[in-house]
Design an enzyme around this catalytic site. Structure first.
Site, PDB file in Angstrom:
ATOM      1  N   LYS A 157       0.817  -1.233   0.000  1.00  0.00           N
ATOM      2  CA  LYS A 157       0.000   0.000   0.000  1.00  0.00           C
ATOM      3  C   LYS A 157       0.845   1.276   0.000  1.00  0.00           C
ATOM      4  CE  LYS A 157      -4.057  -2.062   2.224  1.00  0.00           C
ATOM      5  NZ  LYS A 157      -3.499  -3.363   2.686  1.00  0.00           N
ATOM      6  N   ARG A 158       1.835   1.329  -0.857  1.00  0.00           N
ATOM      7  CA  ARG A 158       2.683   2.515  -0.933  1.00  0.00           C
ATOM      8  C   ARG A 158       2.008   3.613  -1.750  1.00  0.00           C
ATOM      9  NH1 ARG A 158       4.762  -0.237   2.764  1.00  0.00           N
ATOM     10  NH2 ARG A 158       6.969  -0.803   2.781  1.00  0.00           N
TER      11      ARG A 158
END
Length: 305
Positions: A101-102
């Site tokens: 989830k960058r």
């Protein structure tokens, strides 16, 4: 060359849509089994290896999703276990999704892309958070072009707090998540010319299965986008809602705790835990059986549509 999302779509068609989430916390392992290993991290690696072996051998899933936070929480040894888990998934022949989830400014996003699409932590597909702006996606999509990597962009998540931002109405009309969806459609069209022979884009969407009306609307709105579907099982999402999201381009439905902690619902395992004879092999057997059950549940729900 097939991109990794295409490979995942084909694996889902062949093996069924189940994604096994390796959100592995040492607390999921009973103390009597945990004590047999030199460290909690080594116990997690053994736990993951048992589950990967059972699931891959039975072909009861199309992929594994490795949630990096649980490994970061165990420090340097945990990150070594993360690396080894990615290698074990790769060896299994199933697709690997790294749930990272960058999402950050372009230069930082580029560093994240290098970190997870090459080197020690190289993976097939990652999750991305687009809510800092669409320019943050570009470094990742470049890897889709040059190396066939894939990414799932957060669209409609499964947590209750998703209403705080994702569902907010915009002045110009529609919701925030509709703006994300429009960008995903644009990227899909862009990649259609780059991968003309393939049936899905390397850019997919995360769409939770916790609300039936949203599931139907989003599947109709984005028929050509492959979905990663969280929320099934322990988070309360029903198989029938997940099945709705499997229409058209399809998707993969994640189950983590329902499989990781399946031993806790096994009378045999519970009895063995009580008398001190429970082994990691027993836990792997329970997880494997739970994966087959989840796969059949999802396939039955889809057949009933």
């Amino acid at each position: 060359m097939k991109h990794n999302m295409q490979i995942l779509q084909e694996l889902a068609a062949a093996n069924g849509p189940l994604c096994v989430g390796l959100d592995t916390d040492p607390s999921y392992i009973p103390p009597s089994v945990l004590a047999k290993y030199d460290s909690p991290a080594q116990a997690v690696l053994a736990y993951n290896t048992e589950i990967i072996d059972r699931v891959a051998t039975a072909k009861s899933a199309c992929c594994f999703k490795v949630q990096i936070a649980y490994y970061e929480a165990m420090g340097l040894e945990g990150m070594r276990v993360y690396e080894q888990t990615l290698k074990a998934v790769k060896k299994s022949g199933l697709a690997c999704i790294s749930d990272i989830k960058r999402g950050d400014i372009a230069a930082t996003a580029g560093a994240y892309a290098r970190a997870h699409f090459s080197g020690d932590f190289e993976t097939d597909i990652i999750t991305i958070n687009p809510y800092m702006g669409f320019d943050t996606l570009k470094p990742f999509t470049e890897y889709a072009q040059k190396a066939g990597k894939g990414m799932f962009v957060l669209l409609r998540t499964s947590n209750p707090g998703m209403t705080d931002i994702e569902q907010k109405e915009l002045k110009e009309g529609g919701r925030v998540l509709d703006g994300v969806g429009a960008e995903l459609e644009r990227l899909s069209k862009e990649f259609a010319s780059f991968y003309p022979e393939q049936t899905c884009s390397p850019v997919g969407a995360v769409v939770g299965c916790t609300e039936e009306s949203d599931a139907k609307a989003l599947r109709e709105a984005y028929p050509d986008i492959f979905f990663l579907i969280p929320g099934y099982g322990a988070q309360g999402g029903a198989a029938r809602i997940a099945a709705t999201l499997l229409k058209n381009a399809g998707g993969t439905v994640n189950s983590s705790r329902g499989i990781l902690c399946a031993w806790k619902k096994s009378p045999t395992c519970l009895q063995k835990e009580q008398d001190g004879s429970l082994t990691m092999d027993d836990i792997g057997d329970a997880a494997g059986a739970a994966a087959i059950e989840a796969k059949n549940d999802l396939l039955s729900a889809f057949a009933a549509l």
